[in-house]
Design a protein around this motif. Sequence first.
Motif, PDB file in Angstrom:
ATOM      1  N   MET A 160       0.842  -1.184   0.000  1.00 11.89           N
ATOM      2  CA  MET A 160       0.000   0.000   0.000  1.00 11.89           C
ATOM      3  C   MET A 160       0.884   1.243   0.000  1.00 11.89           C
ATOM      4  O   MET A 160       1.900   1.303   0.656  1.00 11.89           O
ATOM      5  N   THR A 161       0.461   2.233  -0.726  1.00 10.37           N
ATOM      6  CA  THR A 161       1.159   3.503  -0.727  1.00 10.37           C
ATOM      7  C   THR A 161       0.820   4.279   0.540  1.00 10.37           C
ATOM      8  O   THR A 161      -0.322   4.319   0.961  1.00 10.37           O
ATOM      9  N   ALA A 162       1.832   4.850   1.143  1.00  8.99           N
ATOM     10  CA  ALA A 162       1.638   5.649   2.349  1.00  8.99           C
ATOM     11  C   ALA A 162       1.995   7.094   2.052  1.00  8.99           C
ATOM     12  O   ALA A 162       2.822   7.381   1.187  1.00  8.99           O
ATOM     13  N   ILE A 163       1.364   7.978   2.800  1.00  9.66           N
ATOM     14  CA  ILE A 163       1.671   9.399   2.681  1.00  9.66           C
ATOM     15  C   ILE A 163       2.309   9.849   3.986  1.00  9.66           C
ATOM     16  O   ILE A 163       1.773   9.616   5.065  1.00  9.66           O
ATOM     17  N   LEU A 164       3.463  10.462   3.869  1.00 13.27           N
ATOM     18  CA  LEU A 164       4.199  10.976   5.017  1.00 13.27           C
ATOM     19  C   LEU A 164       3.927  12.469   5.123  1.00 13.27           C
ATOM     20  O   LEU A 164       4.238  13.231   4.223  1.00 13.27           O
ATOM     21  N   TRP A 201       4.464   8.234  -1.122  1.00 13.96           N
ATOM     22  CA  TRP A 201       4.048   9.276  -2.054  1.00 13.96           C
ATOM     23  C   TRP A 201       4.537  10.586  -1.461  1.00 13.96           C
ATOM     24  O   TRP A 201       4.380  10.828  -0.287  1.00 13.96           O
ATOM     25  N   SER A 202       5.152  11.407  -2.272  1.00 15.38           N
ATOM     26  CA  SER A 202       5.650  12.671  -1.729  1.00 15.38           C
ATOM     27  C   SER A 202       5.380  13.816  -2.693  1.00 15.38           C
ATOM     28  O   SER A 202       5.221  13.629  -3.879  1.00 15.38           O
ATOM     29  N   ASN A 215      10.856   2.632   7.553  1.00 14.20           N
ATOM     30  CA  ASN A 215       9.620   1.920   7.232  1.00 14.20           C
ATOM     31  C   ASN A 215       9.641   1.469   5.782  1.00 14.20           C
ATOM     32  O   ASN A 215       9.705   2.311   4.891  1.00 14.20           O
ATOM     33  N   PRO A 216       9.573   0.165   5.559  1.00 13.78           N
ATOM     34  CA  PRO A 216       9.600  -0.346   4.171  1.00 13.78           C
ATOM     35  C   PRO A 216       8.244  -0.180   3.493  1.00 13.78           C
ATOM     36  O   PRO A 216       7.443  -1.077   3.435  1.00 13.78           O
ATOM     37  N   TYR A 237      -6.299   6.831   2.846  1.00 13.12           N
ATOM     38  CA  TYR A 237      -4.849   6.703   2.739  1.00 13.12           C
ATOM     39  C   TYR A 237      -4.235   6.216   4.050  1.00 13.12           C
ATOM     40  O   TYR A 237      -4.759   6.475   5.127  1.00 13.12           O
ATOM     41  N   ASP A 238      -3.109   5.541   3.927  1.00 15.63           N
ATOM     42  CA  ASP A 238      -2.294   5.156   5.073  1.00 15.63           C
ATOM     43  C   ASP A 238      -1.364   6.343   5.336  1.00 15.63           C
ATOM     44  O   ASP A 238      -0.584   6.724   4.468  1.00 15.63           O
ATOM     45  N   VAL A 239      -1.443   6.949   6.521  1.00 15.40           N
ATOM     46  CA  VAL A 239      -0.722   8.182   6.811  1.00 15.40           C
ATOM     47  C   VAL A 239       0.217   8.001   7.999  1.00 15.40           C
ATOM     48  O   VAL A 239      -0.146   7.401   9.001  1.00 15.40           O
TER      49      VAL A 239
END
Length: 53
Positions: free
Chosen positions: A1-5, A49-50, A44-45, A26-28
């Motif tokens: 899953m794509t995560a947003i930092l 998305w940035s 974190n592996p 989203y996974d944040v």
Amino acid sequence: MTAILVADDDMDIRDLVALKLEQAGYDVVAVDNGLAALTAATENPRTWWSSTS
């Protein structure tokens, strides 16, 4: 899953952005400074998305 930092030193902004992104599915990961963002991104592996502004 794509995560947003999300990295922002303003807690209110950081929490609001994270909440809205989570509500959108989203996974944040939210952190309060650039060093914490670098640490989170390297420890974190995930697929991150940035965006820069």
